[in-house]
Motif scaffolding. Sequence first.
Motif, PDB file in Angstrom:
ATOM      1  N   UNK A   1      28.656  35.474  44.602  1.00 30.04           N
ATOM      2  CA  UNK A   1      29.168  35.970  43.265  1.00 30.04           C
ATOM      3  C   UNK A   1      27.501  36.787  42.507  1.00 30.04           C
ATOM      4  N   UNK A   2      26.663  35.490  42.346  1.00 35.22           N
ATOM      5  CA  UNK A   2      25.666  35.346  42.251  1.00 35.22           C
ATOM      6  C   UNK A   2      24.343  36.221  42.507  1.00 35.22           C
ATOM      7  N   UNK A   3      24.716  36.083  44.277  1.00 30.45           N
ATOM      8  CA  UNK A   3      24.058  36.841  44.737  1.00 30.45           C
ATOM      9  C   UNK A   3      24.091  38.562  45.370  1.00 30.45           C
ATOM     10  N   UNK A   4      25.568  38.973  44.451  1.00 30.99           N
ATOM     11  CA  UNK A   4      26.491  40.058  43.824  1.00 30.99           C
ATOM     12  C   UNK A   4      25.478  41.400  42.878  1.00 30.99           C
ATOM     13  N   UNK A   5      24.958  40.411  42.641  1.00 30.07           N
ATOM     14  CA  UNK A   5      24.599  41.097  40.926  1.00 30.07           C
ATOM     15  C   UNK A   5      23.322  39.602  39.825  1.00 30.07           C
TER      16      UNK A   5
ATOM     17  N   UNK B   1      23.692  34.013  36.037  1.00 32.29           N
ATOM     18  CA  UNK B   1      23.120  33.053  36.194  1.00 32.29           C
ATOM     19  C   UNK B   1      24.200  31.580  35.889  1.00 32.29           C
ATOM     20  N   UNK B   2      24.270  30.669  37.400  1.00 35.36           N
ATOM     21  CA  UNK B   2      24.881  30.305  37.509  1.00 35.36           C
ATOM     22  C   UNK B   2      25.078  28.870  38.693  1.00 35.36           C
TER      23      UNK B   2
ATOM     24  N   UNK C   1      20.444  33.469  38.876  1.00 33.31           N
ATOM     25  CA  UNK C   1      20.841  33.053  40.435  1.00 33.31           C
ATOM     26  C   UNK C   1      21.885  31.819  40.083  1.00 33.31           C
ATOM     27  N   UNK C   2      22.095  31.292  40.966  1.00 34.60           N
ATOM     28  CA  UNK C   2      23.219  29.939  41.815  1.00 34.60           C
ATOM     29  C   UNK C   2      22.197  28.560  41.962  1.00 34.60           C
TER      30      UNK C   2
END
Length: 332
Positions: free
Chosen positions: A162-166, A170-171, A254-255
């Motif tokens: 999910x973080x890489x998609x958008x 902030x995760x 990001x993650x």
Amino acid sequence: MNILLTGGAGYIGSHTALVLAQAGHNVVLFDNLSNSDAAVPEKISSMAGKKLPFVQADVRATDLVEKALREHRIDAVVHFAGFKAVGESVAVPIEYYANNIHGTVSLLQAMQRVSVKTLLFSSSATVYGLPQYLPIDEAHPTHAINPYGRTKLHVEEMLGDVARSDAAWRIMCLRYFNPVGAHESGMIGERPNGIPNNLMPFIAQVASGERERLQVFGNDYPTADGTGIRDYIHVMDLAEGHAAAVHYLQSHQGWDVINLGTGQGYSVLDMVRAFEKASGRGIPYVIAARRPGDVPACYANPAKAKRLLGWQATRSLDDMCASTWQFQRNRV
């Protein structure tokens, strides 16, 4: 900030809610009360000195999650809502996958609908599986060996996607070691339904006379006293770690993943002796066979949390036992 805590009436969620509320955040509790006490939301409000809104609902009810996010103008979510017993997960894996994974998908769908893209996830050191080296840092290979651990690991991987998609997401995933203890007031603490799955509440119930004796699973491990060693962290230290992570996410996209532990291991018999000291009671125990999947020792390298979050555990084993005993005496 306006922060929604899924599973906010649970053991770790309730202590984190209090810390966040006392830090000035507006906290909303979201919990289906499947493994928590209905009196807890009111207790937290009383302790915090202000009313914390409480939504009784299941995180898998996406529309209800979305409604809570909109009505309370939520900025960030701390996601605690998940089943957490290793043994139970082996017996009823479908329930664990349905609750832990489907629940997170539902939450993400609701968050995406309202463009809330800051998420702190309650993960676990179980994602590491059998330790290949000690202390365990975040670079340690992940290899979950039970359904509970696999749900946590799968959610971590899903959140990474999910973080890489958008880039707006902030995760952070916080991998806990062994949370124990209670708030120093004794008003909130760990109160499992039925037979406790964790060591500390079981010891507390033996000390109070609710249970006859403790079973120690194995005394032939290659440790100083033959019993298994774990990294026990005070729940209030853990809660403060969440507050530090929420602050960090406000300025970092990001993650990422961070261990929350003390870096110090204690054996089962260390815990028994420390609780006897705190309670002034004897803790009868019997030695039983090792449990499948248990390892001799497991404890964290918490250096990354100190470096990135400016956080480290400060409470002692005596603090853990004294606060647990205070909570136990308040509830019997």
